[in-house]
Design a protein around this motif. Structure first.
Motif, PDB file in Angstrom:
ATOM      1  N   GLY A  51     -31.916  38.744  26.857  1.00 38.31           N
ATOM      2  CA  GLY A  51     -32.621  37.507  27.178  1.00 38.31           C
ATOM      3  C   GLY A  51     -33.949  37.360  26.466  1.00 38.31           C
ATOM      4  O   GLY A  51     -34.635  36.354  26.636  1.00 38.31           O
ATOM      5  N   TRP A  52     -34.297  38.369  25.661  1.00 35.22           N
ATOM      6  CA  TRP A  52     -35.536  38.357  24.896  1.00 35.22           C
ATOM      7  C   TRP A  52     -35.222  38.719  23.454  1.00 35.22           C
ATOM      8  O   TRP A  52     -34.154  39.281  23.158  1.00 35.22           O
ATOM      9  N   HIS A  53     -36.116  38.390  22.533  1.00 31.57           N
ATOM     10  CA  HIS A  53     -35.847  38.643  21.124  1.00 31.57           C
ATOM     11  C   HIS A  53     -37.130  38.967  20.375  1.00 31.57           C
ATOM     12  O   HIS A  53     -38.227  38.629  20.825  1.00 31.57           O
ATOM     13  N   LEU A  54     -36.959  39.638  19.241  1.00 35.97           N
ATOM     14  CA  LEU A  54     -38.090  39.871  18.343  1.00 35.97           C
ATOM     15  C   LEU A  54     -38.563  38.521  17.818  1.00 35.97           C
ATOM     16  O   LEU A  54     -37.749  37.688  17.444  1.00 35.97           O
ATOM     17  N   PRO A  55     -39.858  38.247  17.789  1.00 35.86           N
ATOM     18  CA  PRO A  55     -40.329  36.901  17.434  1.00 35.86           C
ATOM     19  C   PRO A  55     -39.909  36.467  16.034  1.00 35.86           C
ATOM     20  O   PRO A  55     -39.998  37.240  15.080  1.00 35.86           O
ATOM     21  N   SER A  56     -39.444  35.246  15.957  1.00 41.68           N
ATOM     22  CA  SER A  56     -39.105  34.643  14.672  1.00 41.68           C
ATOM     23  C   SER A  56     -40.371  34.124  14.004  1.00 41.68           C
ATOM     24  O   SER A  56     -41.458  34.123  14.594  1.00 41.68           O
ATOM     25  N   ALA A  57     -40.218  33.645  12.776  1.00 44.41           N
ATOM     26  CA  ALA A  57     -41.348  33.034  12.086  1.00 44.41           C
ATOM     27  C   ALA A  57     -41.867  31.823  12.843  1.00 44.41           C
ATOM     28  O   ALA A  57     -43.080  31.586  12.923  1.00 44.41           O
ATOM     29  N   LEU A  58     -40.955  31.048  13.434  1.00 43.10           N
ATOM     30  CA  LEU A  58     -41.376  29.873  14.196  1.00 43.10           C
ATOM     31  C   LEU A  58     -42.139  30.281  15.452  1.00 43.10           C
ATOM     32  O   LEU A  58     -43.114  29.632  15.831  1.00 43.10           O
ATOM     33  N   ASP A  59     -41.682  31.342  16.112  1.00 47.92           N
ATOM     34  CA  ASP A  59     -42.394  31.832  17.292  1.00 47.92           C
ATOM     35  C   ASP A  59     -43.817  32.243  16.928  1.00 47.92           C
ATOM     36  O   ASP A  59     -44.779  31.915  17.636  1.00 47.92           O
ATOM     37  N   VAL A  60     -43.941  32.969  15.828  1.00 45.49           N
ATOM     38  CA  VAL A  60     -45.256  33.443  15.404  1.00 45.49           C
ATOM     39  C   VAL A  60     -46.142  32.278  15.015  1.00 45.49           C
ATOM     40  O   VAL A  60     -47.333  32.224  15.348  1.00 45.49           O
ATOM     41  N   THR A 120     -42.005  40.983  13.002  1.00 40.19           N
ATOM     42  CA  THR A 120     -41.273  39.743  13.229  1.00 40.19           C
ATOM     43  C   THR A 120     -39.816  40.005  12.851  1.00 40.19           C
ATOM     44  O   THR A 120     -39.486  41.039  12.274  1.00 40.19           O
ATOM     45  N   SER A 121     -38.954  39.055  13.142  1.00 48.28           N
ATOM     46  CA  SER A 121     -37.532  39.214  12.824  1.00 48.28           C
ATOM     47  C   SER A 121     -37.212  38.807  11.390  1.00 48.28           C
ATOM     48  O   SER A 121     -36.054  38.877  10.973  1.00 48.28           O
ATOM     49  N   CYS A 145     -41.844  41.102  22.482  1.00 48.54           N
ATOM     50  CA  CYS A 145     -40.640  40.289  22.600  1.00 48.54           C
ATOM     51  C   CYS A 145     -40.976  38.893  23.139  1.00 48.54           C
ATOM     52  O   CYS A 145     -41.960  38.699  23.859  1.00 48.54           O
ATOM     53  N   VAL A 146     -40.147  37.928  22.767  1.00 46.57           N
ATOM     54  CA  VAL A 146     -40.269  36.537  23.208  1.00 46.57           C
ATOM     55  C   VAL A 146     -39.011  36.163  23.978  1.00 46.57           C
ATOM     56  O   VAL A 146     -37.894  36.530  23.603  1.00 46.57           O
ATOM     57  N   LYS A 147     -39.179  35.425  25.050  1.00 43.53           N
ATOM     58  CA  LYS A 147     -38.033  35.036  25.876  1.00 43.53           C
ATOM     59  C   LYS A 147     -37.160  34.038  25.130  1.00 43.53           C
ATOM     60  O   LYS A 147     -37.651  33.120  24.493  1.00 43.53           O
TER      61      LYS A 147
END
Length: 458
Positions: free
Chosen positions: A351-360, A419-420, A455-457
């Motif tokens: 349910g969580w992920h390594l942050p993408s470029a957009l998240d960052v 980041t991912s 991690c980002v949800k």
């Protein structure tokens, strides 16, 4: 806080917008000097460009023209063969005497930047200026504190992709952009008269590749943007007299292309960072939560920043290729584990992920842009330039493990987070918070370096 535009970015619709290094820009439709990124997209090279020197990004124009038009002030045609009622102005107080034309909500130079009386072809580094070249040599360049003057005179700046797309939308979109072209045409049999309906007077000077080869003269007007594509390429807007269209192209930074300057908007010059965030020394109004990792039962504090839920602590889940700083379990308990990139990419709980470029990028934007975000996202545990932790993100110095020799370093001075986004077969992008700087730095790291994970949800 501000309108978000991340929902418009669907990678499947942007196959032409990303390069072979998996790092690229498409433009956000809202105001400000920022760009979004697309991951895992195919190369968008144009067969009409010289191999390795340039290419086209049609998806940038397609997505941004549609999404930005609702918030753009539409311009009214003001020039014909026989009449000219465009709104021009003389600016004698600038570094040079400049004439401008107002188009929609923007004030543009009505001629190219020149040496005396002759327009000059300029490479990107000269066009963008030393500060931007030094500070934005990465996949993520968001000035945050306002525009960059670059080669433009005082009071003017080199427009980024967002500002160019605002102009294109103001004149009716990419398929109407030929209306910005000048009546002047050295080769009238190629595309006939062009209307210059808004007084922008874009001349069909084409551009010059790094090897001196001139392309597009008589067909295209090409102008640099302040937005880079990667460390070797940057974006330019190309206006075509043959199809009345505009397209985003990318060229090697050593290519020489025309510069058209945009008048500064005083409201964009500075961000009052004291007004940003949800925490102060006396109050804490941030929205917190808790993440329980079902794999090992560890609990992590989480915080909502803009629309995203972030871990407010570093991940401490043990994987095959993760490490405690200085092999100390006490460090792991306080600051989490350090992960090689492949482990980091799959280490987050379900349910969580390594942050993408957009998240960052969203994190940077919310915290005032990359040049101030470090101060607002760091804890007070950093040496020298400590942070205010204004968003409850609590970035803390945890150092890294070096891939070359297995040594640990910078444990009290720097925070590194994966980041991912993969940079190449051997490198991936990470972000760095420094004890010396108020900004957040973005750089590529060896995939076998071990960095922290937030991690980002989903």
């Amino acid at each position: 806080m501000r309108s978000l535009w991340l929902g418009i970015l669907a990678c499947a619709a942007m196959l032409a917008a990303c390069g072979d290094d998996d790092s690229d820009f498409v433009t956000r439709p809202s105001g400000g000097s920022s760009s979004s990124l697309c991951k895992d997209c195919d190369d968008g090279s144009s067969s009409s460009k010289k191999q390795g020197d340039g290419g086209s990004d049609a998806a940038m124009t397609n997505s941004s023209a549609k999404s930005s038009s609702s918030s753009v002030t539409l311009a009214i045609p003001c020039k014909t063969d026989s009449t000219d009622i465009c709104e021009y102005k003389l600016w004698p107080d600038s570094d040079a005497t400049i004439t401008s034309v107002t188009i929609g909500s923007q004030i543009w130079m009505d001629d190219n930047l020149s040496n005396g009386t002759k327009s000059r072809y300029t490479n990107w580094s000269d066009a963008v200026g030393e500060r931007l070249e030094d500070d934005c040599n990465s996949w993520l360049c968001n000035p945050g504190l306002g525009v960059f003057r670059g080669a433009c005179p005082e009071g003017w700046h080199l427009p980024d992709t967002t500002e160019w797309n605002t102009l294109i939308a103001a004149v009716g979109g990419r398929y109407n952009a030929g209306s910005l072209m000048s009546l002047w045409n050295e080769y009238p049999w190629r595309c006939g008269k062009t209307p210059d309906a808004y007084g922008f007077s874009a001349r069909m000077d084409g551009m010059v590749y790094a090897d001196g080869f001139t392309s597009g003269k008589g067909y295209y007007a090409v102008f640099w943007s302040a937005t880079e594509r990667n460390e070797n390429q940057a974006y330019a807007i190309s206006l075509s007299c043959t199809g009345d269209s505009a397209s985003w192209e990318y060229y090697g930074k050593n290519s020489r292309i025309m510069v058209r300057c945009l008048k500064d908007d005083p409201s964009d010059k500075k961000i009052d960072i004291s007004s940003l965030g949800c925490r102060t020394e006396t109050e804490d109004n941030c929205e917190y939560g808790e993440l329980i990792d079902s794999r090992d039962g560890q609990a992590y504090k989480t915080v909502k920043i803009d629309t995203l839920w972030w871990m407010a602590e570093n991940l401490n889940y043990e994987t095959d290729s993760s490490f405690c700083y200085e092999d100390s379990s006490e460090y792991c308990e306080k600051k989490g584990r350090l992960y090689v990139w492949e482990d980091a990419d799959t280490a987050c709980p379900e349910g969580w992920h390594l942050p993408s470029a957009l998240d960052v990028e969203d994190l940077y934007q919310t915290a005032g842009g990359k040049f101030v975000a470090g101060k607002l996202l760091k804890t007070t545990t950093f040496k020298d330039r400590v942070g205010t932790d204004a968003f409850g993100f609590s970035a803390l110095p945890a150092g890294l493990r070096n891939a070359d020799n297995g040594n640990f370093s910078w444990g009290e001075y720097l925070a590194y987070m994966w980041t991912s986004l993969s940079y190449s077969n051997s490198k991936a992008w990470g972000i760095r918070f420094s004890y010396r700087l108020d900004e957040v730095e973005t750089d590529e790291y060896d995939k076998f370096d071990a960095l922290s994970v937030r991690c980002v949800k989903d």
